[in-house]
Motif scaffolding. Structure first.
Motif, PDB file in Angstrom:
ATOM      1  N   ARG A   1      -5.618  -1.695 -20.021  1.00 44.48           N
ATOM      2  CA  ARG A   1      -6.566  -2.537 -19.291  1.00 44.48           C
ATOM      3  C   ARG A   1      -5.968  -3.000 -17.789  1.00 44.48           C
ATOM      4  N   THR A   2      -4.782  -3.479 -17.922  1.00 46.53           N
ATOM      5  CA  THR A   2      -3.965  -3.977 -16.839  1.00 46.53           C
ATOM      6  C   THR A   2      -3.642  -2.763 -15.833  1.00 46.53           C
ATOM      7  N   ILE A   3      -3.148  -1.516 -16.209  1.00 47.89           N
ATOM      8  CA  ILE A   3      -3.057  -0.530 -15.207  1.00 47.89           C
ATOM      9  C   ILE A   3      -4.223  -0.104 -14.697  1.00 47.89           C
ATOM     10  N   ALA A   4      -5.403   0.052 -15.613  1.00 48.18           N
ATOM     11  CA  ALA A   4      -6.645   0.281 -14.984  1.00 48.18           C
ATOM     12  C   ALA A   4      -7.138  -0.823 -13.671  1.00 48.18           C
ATOM     13  N   LYS A   5      -6.775  -2.038 -14.059  1.00 48.72           N
ATOM     14  CA  LYS A   5      -7.301  -2.832 -13.240  1.00 48.72           C
ATOM     15  C   LYS A   5      -6.436  -2.896 -11.783  1.00 48.72           C
ATOM     16  N   CYS A   6      -5.414  -2.570 -11.905  1.00 53.76           N
ATOM     17  CA  CYS A   6      -4.238  -2.759 -10.935  1.00 53.76           C
ATOM     18  C   CYS A   6      -4.756  -1.574 -10.112  1.00 53.76           C
TER      19      CYS A   6
ATOM     20  N   ALA B   1      -4.092  -9.548 -12.794  1.00 56.21           N
ATOM     21  CA  ALA B   1      -4.123  -8.817 -13.971  1.00 56.21           C
ATOM     22  C   ALA B   1      -2.743  -8.402 -14.642  1.00 56.21           C
ATOM     23  N   ILE B   2      -1.818  -8.402 -13.841  1.00 53.78           N
ATOM     24  CA  ILE B   2      -0.414  -8.236 -14.152  1.00 53.78           C
ATOM     25  C   ILE B   2       0.052  -9.574 -14.808  1.00 53.78           C
ATOM     26  N   MET B   3      -0.321 -10.819 -14.507  1.00 56.46           N
ATOM     27  CA  MET B   3       0.065 -12.040 -15.021  1.00 56.46           C
ATOM     28  C   MET B   3      -0.515 -12.017 -16.437  1.00 56.46           C
ATOM     29  N   GLU B   4      -1.852 -11.484 -16.609  1.00 59.26           N
ATOM     30  CA  GLU B   4      -2.534 -11.377 -17.924  1.00 59.26           C
ATOM     31  C   GLU B   4      -1.558 -10.521 -18.865  1.00 59.26           C
ATOM     32  N   LEU B   5      -1.203  -9.412 -18.325  1.00 59.41           N
ATOM     33  CA  LEU B   5      -0.333  -8.469 -19.151  1.00 59.41           C
ATOM     34  C   LEU B   5       1.139  -9.204 -19.366  1.00 59.41           C
ATOM     35  N   VAL B   6       1.663 -10.026 -18.752  1.00 56.84           N
ATOM     36  CA  VAL B   6       2.701 -10.768 -18.869  1.00 56.84           C
ATOM     37  C   VAL B   6       2.394 -11.649 -20.159  1.00 56.84           C
ATOM     38  N   ASN B   7       1.267 -12.523 -20.040  1.00 60.86           N
ATOM     39  CA  ASN B   7       1.015 -13.547 -20.741  1.00 60.86           C
ATOM     40  C   ASN B   7       0.811 -12.808 -22.448  1.00 60.86           C
ATOM     41  N   ALA B   8       0.169 -11.455 -22.320  1.00 59.29           N
ATOM     42  CA  ALA B   8      -0.027 -10.717 -23.549  1.00 59.29           C
ATOM     43  C   ALA B   8       1.466 -10.481 -24.260  1.00 59.29           C
ATOM     44  N   ALA B   9       2.212  -9.991 -23.343  1.00 59.86           N
ATOM     45  CA  ALA B   9       3.628  -9.805 -23.702  1.00 59.86           C
ATOM     46  C   ALA B   9       4.480 -10.760 -24.310  1.00 59.86           C
TER      47      ALA B   9
ATOM     48  N   GLU C   1      -7.221   0.193  -9.541  1.00 59.53           N
ATOM     49  CA  GLU C   1      -8.643  -0.015  -8.915  1.00 59.53           C
ATOM     50  C   GLU C   1      -8.456  -0.854  -7.696  1.00 59.53           C
ATOM     51  N   ASP C   2      -7.907  -2.282  -8.133  1.00 53.62           N
ATOM     52  CA  ASP C   2      -7.646  -3.227  -7.116  1.00 53.62           C
ATOM     53  C   ASP C   2      -6.497  -2.731  -5.870  1.00 53.62           C
ATOM     54  N   PHE C   3      -5.604  -2.017  -5.973  1.00 53.33           N
ATOM     55  CA  PHE C   3      -4.993  -1.655  -5.127  1.00 53.33           C
ATOM     56  C   PHE C   3      -5.873  -0.452  -4.063  1.00 53.33           C
ATOM     57  N   ASP C   4      -6.743   0.186  -4.829  1.00 49.57           N
ATOM     58  CA  ASP C   4      -7.600   0.904  -4.140  1.00 49.57           C
ATOM     59  C   ASP C   4      -8.627   0.246  -2.984  1.00 49.57           C
ATOM     60  N   ARG C   5      -9.107  -1.079  -3.699  1.00 54.52           N
ATOM     61  CA  ARG C   5      -9.805  -1.820  -2.984  1.00 54.52           C
ATOM     62  C   ARG C   5      -8.988  -2.843  -1.998  1.00 54.52           C
ATOM     63  N   GLN C   6      -7.780  -2.679  -2.180  1.00 58.26           N
ATOM     64  CA  GLN C   6      -6.995  -3.657  -1.177  1.00 58.26           C
ATOM     65  C   GLN C   6      -7.047  -5.017  -1.491  1.00 58.26           C
ATOM     66  N   GLN C   7      -7.388  -5.354  -2.903  1.00 61.66           N
ATOM     67  CA  GLN C   7      -7.435  -6.867  -3.478  1.00 61.66           C
ATOM     68  C   GLN C   7      -6.143  -6.942  -4.353  1.00 61.66           C
TER      69      GLN C   7
ATOM     70  N   MET D   1       1.038  -1.032  -0.092  1.00 59.14           N
ATOM     71  CA  MET D   1      -0.012  -0.025  -0.017  1.00 59.14           C
ATOM     72  C   MET D   1       0.846   1.374   0.078  1.00 59.14           C
ATOM     73  N   ALA D   2       1.802   1.302   0.915  1.00 59.93           N
ATOM     74  CA  ALA D   2       2.717   2.271   1.007  1.00 59.93           C
ATOM     75  C   ALA D   2       3.541   2.647  -0.080  1.00 59.93           C
ATOM     76  N   ARG D   3       4.055   1.849  -0.588  1.00 60.22           N
ATOM     77  CA  ARG D   3       4.830   1.871  -2.058  1.00 60.22           C
ATOM     78  C   ARG D   3       4.073   2.614  -3.282  1.00 60.22           C
ATOM     79  N   GLN D   4       2.726   1.897  -3.308  1.00 59.80           N
ATOM     80  CA  GLN D   4       2.069   2.165  -4.511  1.00 59.80           C
ATOM     81  C   GLN D   4       1.395   3.682  -4.144  1.00 59.80           C
ATOM     82  N   ALA D   5       1.272   4.177  -3.020  1.00 63.97           N
ATOM     83  CA  ALA D   5       0.766   5.643  -2.854  1.00 63.97           C
ATOM     84  C   ALA D   5       1.825   6.480  -3.226  1.00 63.97           C
ATOM     85  N   ARG D   6       3.180   6.049  -2.505  1.00 65.50           N
ATOM     86  CA  ARG D   6       4.267   7.050  -2.907  1.00 65.50           C
ATOM     87  C   ARG D   6       4.283   7.245  -4.460  1.00 65.50           C
TER      88      ARG D   6
END
Length: 855
Positions: free
Chosen positions: A703-708, A723-731, A710-716, A70-75
Motif C-alpha cells: 500500500r505504501t509503495i503504491a501511495k508513494c 504514507a512512509i510514516m505509516e509503513l514505519v509505524n507498521a514495521a 502515485e503521490d510522487f507523480d502528483r508532486q504531493q 523528483m529527479a532522484r525518484q525518476a532515476r
C-alpha cells in the motif's frame, strides 16, 4: 520486542559524519552524471536557476529540494534523467554590489556562485556538475549574441526611438513587464518616461501563437495560463478613421489630418462625445504648438512621465486632461467631437488615440464628469427598454442629451440615438457592431482588426553587467552586426564602477572598425536585458560544451521539452513568456522541433517566517539553510521542507516541525537497522507462513509503495511522506509484537523503507543502503520498489453488528463474504441481545455491517 533489539548493533545516527562521507563518495564516483542511454525514456527535471546575490536562502532550499526529489525518484524509476544547475549571473544587483564594495562585478558574482555551489553540495542535490552554466561566462553569452544576430537576420530584432520606462535609481530602461504596480521590479523606484533609441525583440510576431498554444499545455497551472493570456490580451475589433478639423469644422487635409483608433465596440460610435490622445501621441505637440492650449497640454504630458504606463492604464488614479483646441469628425454621425489629451490613455495599446464613450466606460465617465463633458446614452439595457415601452415611448423617438447616473452602465442592450442602427442589438460581436463596421469598410473609413495588449520586448539596458549587444554603428554603413567569427563581444573587466564609468565612456570597448567598410566605428554600448540570458539556458544544458552552436538539434530533440520545471509564480509572465517566444523563434530557425519549452511547470509556494511574514534580509527574518543543517543535517531539512506543506502552497517556517522530522529520521533509522539485523537476503516472502501481524506489515508495504508512487507523480510529497510514516509505524508494531521476525519480510521492508526515502533523504538512505543492508551500489542507482495492489486487500474485514439499529458488537468476516456468512458471524457475536428473540430478517451491507431485526 523493542524497536532496538540490540543497541550495540545499531550505530547512532550521526548526520554530520554521514553526510560528509557521502558527499565525498558521490563526487568521487561522479554518481549524478547523465547516463545518456537512448534505450531509456528521458526525464528532464529543472529548477529555475538562481541569481548569485549571496548564499542560498530557504526559498532556494525548497525549490531545489522539490526538484531533487523528483529527479532522484525518476532515476530510480528507470528514466535517463537530466538534472542540471547554473546561475543567472548578469544583472544590476551584482553591479550595484561591486560599486558598494569597491570591487568588480565579475569577482563579486563568481565568489557568490562558489558559495552557493558549496551549499548545494551540502544539501545533497543531484546535479550533473559537468553541465554547469554561468550566464556571465563568455562561452555562454557568446551564444546569446549569436542568437540575437540570427533573430536580427529573420527580422525579429529592430531599433526605434520611443517613450520608455526609465528607472532613475537603476539608471536603465525597463520593459513594461518589469514595471509592477507602478514601481521598478528591482529597486521599487517610480520609473519616468523618456524618449530613447532602443533595441527590441519582435515578440508580437508570435502573439497569436503564444496565445493559441496555451491550449497545448494541460500540465500548466490554470492561473499561470490565464495570466499569460491576459498579458497577451487579444482583442477583436475595428480600426476607425476620424478626420481632424479646427474649431470651425474645417478639415486638416493629408495623412496628418487623419487619426485612427482601435475599438472593440464600433457599435458605440454614436456615444463618442469626446476624443482622447495619449500624452506620448506622435504629433501632439504640433497640434497645439503656438496656441493658447499648448501650456495646459504640455503640463499633462510632463505629469504623465511620472506615472507608470501600467498605473495609467488601470485607470484607478485621478485622471487629468487638457483640451487641445482641435476637433475630429465622427465618421458615422458627422458630429464634431473635441480632442483632449488624457493621462490615463497609453500610447502602446492600439494607436494611442481613443474614442471616448462615457456612457459605457467608467474611466471615460469619470473624465467626463470631472471636465463637464457630455454623457449621451446610446444603449438601453433590457430592463430600461421594458420600462420605456411601458411608458408608451418608442425607441425611435427616445432622446436624452445627458444622464443622471453615478457610474457608467454596462454597454450591452438595444441601440438608441444611433441613426439607422437604432433598434439593433449592441455589444461585442453584435448585430449593431457588425452593421456599423460593414458600413465603415464600404466608406473606406474603417476595417476589421485584431489588436494585442502584448508589446514588443524592449531589451536595451544602459548598465555594464550584461550581455553586450553585438552591433556596430558606422556613419557610412549604418548599424551592422558584429561578424560571427568575432563573437563574443567581450565585456571589459577594468571599469571603475565606483566612479560611475559605463560602457558608453569606455573608449577601449566602444572604439572599433566597421566590418563592412573598415572605417572607424562605434560599438553598441547597451547590454541586453538579463531575461534574454534566462530565455534559453535550459537549451544550453542539453549540450553545454558545444563550441559550434548554442546546442545541437539532436541534443535538443533528445531532452526537450523540460518535463518538470520548478520556480516561483512571480515568473509566470516575464520569464515563462519570453522562454516560450525564444523556443518558437529557435524552432523556426530549424534548431529544434518542440513548440513549447516546459511541459509541467510547478509554481512552488513561499517560505515565510514563524509569524507568517515574507522572509527578507531587510526585515532580518531570513532563515538560512545552515541554521537547520548544522544542528540536524541536510536530510532533516529536506524532509521538513517536503512534509510541512504541498509544494504549491505557502507555509510558515516551523522549528517544531524540523525537530519532529529529525525525530522521525532517527526512529526510522533504528527500525531499518533492527529489520536489517534480522533480514535474510537470500529468502523470498512466503505469505502462507506469515503471522497476522506480519501479514499486516506485508500489505502495508504494498500500500505504501503504491501511495508513494502515485503521490510522487502528483508532486504531493507531504502525503507520500505520511504514507512512509505509516509503513514505519507498521514495521514498529511488527517488531514490538514479540514474535520472531521473518527474515525475508524483514529484508523486503527494510529495503523498501530506504528506497522510498532515498529521493527525500539521500544521505540517510545511502548510509543504510551500505551499512545496514550491505549493498555495494548506491540507493540512487537502485530500482524503485514494485507493488501489487491486489496484495493490499485484506483476507478479512471487520463489520459492525447491530440489533434493531443499535450497535452491539463487531465481527470478522472474509473480505468477500456472502450475506449468509455475514449473518452467521453477526449471530455468533450478538449473544445476549438475541436471547429469547426471533430474527425476522438480516439487513447486510457488504464489508460494512449487519443489522439484525428481531421480535
Amino acid at each position: 520486542m523493542c524497536d532496538c533489539t540490540d543497541h550495540k548493533e545499531i550505530p547512532a545516527y550521526d548526520a554530520a559524519a554521514i553526510e560528509t562521507k557521502w558527499i565525498e563518495a558521490w563526487d568521487r564516483d561522479n554518481v549524478f552524471a547523465v547516463d545518456t542511454d537512448p534505450n531509456k525514456p528521458k526525464k528532464y527535471v529543472l529548477e529555475m536557476f538562481p541569481y548569485p546575490s549571496g548564499d542560498l536562502h530557504m526559498g532556494h532550499a525548497r525549490n531545489y529540494t522539490i526538484g531533487d526529489a523528483m529527479a532522484r525518484q525518476a532515476r530510480m524509476r528507470g528514466f535517463d534523467v537530466l538534472h542540471p544547475i547554473g546561475f543567472d549571473a548578469f544583472g544590476l544587483p551584482a553591479e550595484n554590489a561591486a560599486i558598494k564594495h569597491n570591487t568588480q562585478a565579475g569577482a563579486w558574482t563568481y565568489k557568490n556562485m562558489d558559495q552557493a555551489l558549496a551549499t548545494m553540495k551540502r544539501m545533497g542535490f543531484s546535479y550533473d556538475m559537468d553541465r554547469l552554466v554561468k550566464t556571465c561566462s563568455p562561452d555562454y553569452y557568446r551564444w546569446g549574441q549569436w542568437i540575437f544576430e540570427k533573430m536580427w537576420e529573420r527580422g525579429l530584432v529592430y531599433r526605434k526611438k520611443s517613450p520608455v520606462n526609465w528607472c532613475p535609481t537603476c539608471k536603465t530602461v525597463l520593459a513594461n513587464e518589469q514595471v509592477t504596480e507602478g514601481k521598478c521590479w528591482r529597486c521599487g523606484s517610480e520609473p519616468e518616461k523618456r524618449d530613447l533609441e532602443q533595441w527590441y525583440f519582435k515578440i508580437t510576431d508570435y502573439a497569436q501563437e503564444l496565445l493559441d498554444d496555451l491550449e497545448k499545455l494541460p500540465g500548466w497551472p490554470e492561473r499561470v495560463k490565464q495570466m499569460q493570456a491576459n498579458w497577451i490580451g487579444r482583442s477583436e475589433g475595428a480600426e476607425v478613421d476620424f478626420t481632424l478639423c479646427d474649431a470651425d469644422g474645417e478639415p486638416i487635409c493629408g495623412d496628418e489630418g487623419k487619426i485612427t483608433v482601435f475599438t472593440t465596440r464600433a457599435d458605440t460610435l454614436f456615444g463618442c462625445t469626446f476624443f482622447l490622445l495619449a500624452p506620448e501621441y506622435e504629433g501632439l505637440h504640433d497640434l497645439v504648438a503656438g496656441t493658447e492650449y499648448e501650456h495646459d497640454v504640455m503640463a499633462i504630458v510632463e505629469g504623465a512621465k511620472k506615472i507608470s504606463a501600467v498605473e495609467r492604464a488601470q485607470g484607478t488614479l485621478e485622471k487629468h486632461g487638457a483640451f487641445t483646441g482641435r476637433y475630429v469628425v465622427n465618421p458615422v454621425s458627422g458630429a464634431k467631437v473635441p480632442v483632449w489629451v488624457a493621462d490615463y490613455v497609453v500610447a502602446d495599446y492600439g494607436t494611442g488615440a481613443v474614442m471616448a464613450v462615457p456612457c459605457g466606460d467608467q474611466r471615460d465617465f469619470e473624465f467626463a464628469r470631472k471636465y463637464d463633458l457630455p454623457i449621451v446614452p446610446i444603449i438601453l439595457m433590457d430592463d430600461e427598454l421594458a420600462a420605456l415601452e411601458e411608458s408608451g415611448e418608442s425607441i425611435d423617438t427616445y432622446h436624452a442629451e445627458t444622464v443622471d447616473w453615478d457610474c457608467a452602465h454596462a454597454a450591452e442592450g438595444t441601440l438608441v440615438q444611433s441613426g439607422k442602427y437604432t433598434g439593433m442589438r449592441g455589444g461585442k460581436h453584435s448585430e449593431g457592431e457588425a452593421a456599423i463596421v460593414a458600413d465603415l469598410e464600404a466608406a473606406g473609413t474603417g476595417r476589421r482588426k485584431v489588436e494585442f495588449r502584448l508589446r514588443d520586448w524592449l531589451i536595451s539596458r544602459q548598465r555594464y553587467w550584461g550581455n553586450p549587444i553585438p552591433a556596430i554603428h558606422c556613419e557610412h554603413c549604418g548599424i551592422v552586426p558584429v561578424p560571427e567569427d568575432q563573437l563574443p563581444v567581450m565585456l571589459p573587466d577594468n571599469l571603475d564602477l565606483g566612479a560611475g564609468e559605463t560602457l558608453a565612456e569606455c573608449a577601449e570597448f566602444y572604439e572599433t572598425t566597421c566590418p563592412v567598410c573598415g572605417r572607424p566605428a562605434r560599438r553598441e554600448t547597451d547590454t541586453m536585458d538579463t531575461f534574454t540570458c534566462s530565455s534559453w539556458y535550459y537549451l544550453r544544458y542539453c549540450d553545454p560544451h558545444n563550441e559550434e552552436l548554442p546546442f545541437s538539434k539532436d541534443a535538443a530533440d533528445r531532452w526537450m521539452p523540460v518535463d518538470n520545471y520548478i520556480g516561483g509564480i512571480e515568473h509566470a509572465i516575464l520569464h515563462l513568456l519570453y522562454s516560450r517566444f525564444f523556443t518558437k523563434a529557435l524552432r523556426d530557425m530549424g534548431m529544434l522541433d518542440v513548440d513549447e519549452p516546459f511541459t509541467n511547470p510547478l509554481c512552488q509556494g513561499m517560505v515565510k517566517d514563524e509569524n507568517g511574514e515574507t522572509m527578507s534580509k531587510s526585515k532580518g527574518n531570513v532563515v538560512p539553510p545552515s541554521s537547520v543543517i548544522e544542528p540536524y543535517g541536510a536530510d532533516t531539512m529536506r524532509l521538513a521542507i517536503l512534509f510541512i506543506a504541498p509544494p504549491e502552497k505557502d507555509f510558515d517556517w516551523d522549528p517544531d516541525a524540523v525537530a519532529g522530522a529529525n525525530r522521525f529520521l532517527k526512529r526510522a533509522w533504528r527500525i531499518v537497522w533492527t529489520l536489517a539485523n534480522a533480514a535474510d537476503a537470500s529468502a523470498k516472502v512466503d505469505k502462507g507462513a506469515l503471522s497476522p501481524v506480519a501479514m499486516k506489515l506485508y500489505r502495508e508495504r504494498h500500500r505504501t509503495i503504491a501511495k508513494c508512487t502515485e503521490d510522487f507523480d502528483r508532486q504531493q510529497f507531504n502525503t507520500a511522506i505520511s504514507a512512509i510514516m505509516e509503513l514505519v509505524n507498521a514495521a514498529s508494531a511488527y517488531i514490538n509484537a514479540g514474535e520472531e521476525l521473518d527474515g525475508a519480510l524483514s529484508q523486503l521492508v527494510a529495503t523498501d523503507i530506504v528506497s522510498v526515502m532515498a529521493p527525500i533523504c539521500p544521505f540517510w538512505a545511502d548510509e543504510l543502503w551500505h551499512a545496514a543492508l550491505g549493498h555495494d551500489s548506491y540507493a540512487y542507482t537502485a530500482s524503485w520498489p514494485e507493488f501489487d495492489l491486489a496484495e493490499t486487500v485484506e483476507d478479512e474485514v471487520e463489520i459492525a453488528v447491530q440489533v434493531l439499529g443499535k450497535m452491539r458488537a463487531h465481527a470478522m468476516v472474509p473480505t468477500n463474504a456472502t450475506t449468509e456468512q455475514m449473518q452467521e458471524a453477526a449471530v455468533a457475536v450478538a449473544g445476549k441481545w438475541l436471547e429469547g428473540k426471533q430474527i425476522v430478517k438480516a439487513i447486510c451491507v457488504p464489508g460494512k455491517l449487519v443489522n439484525l431485526v428481531v421480535k
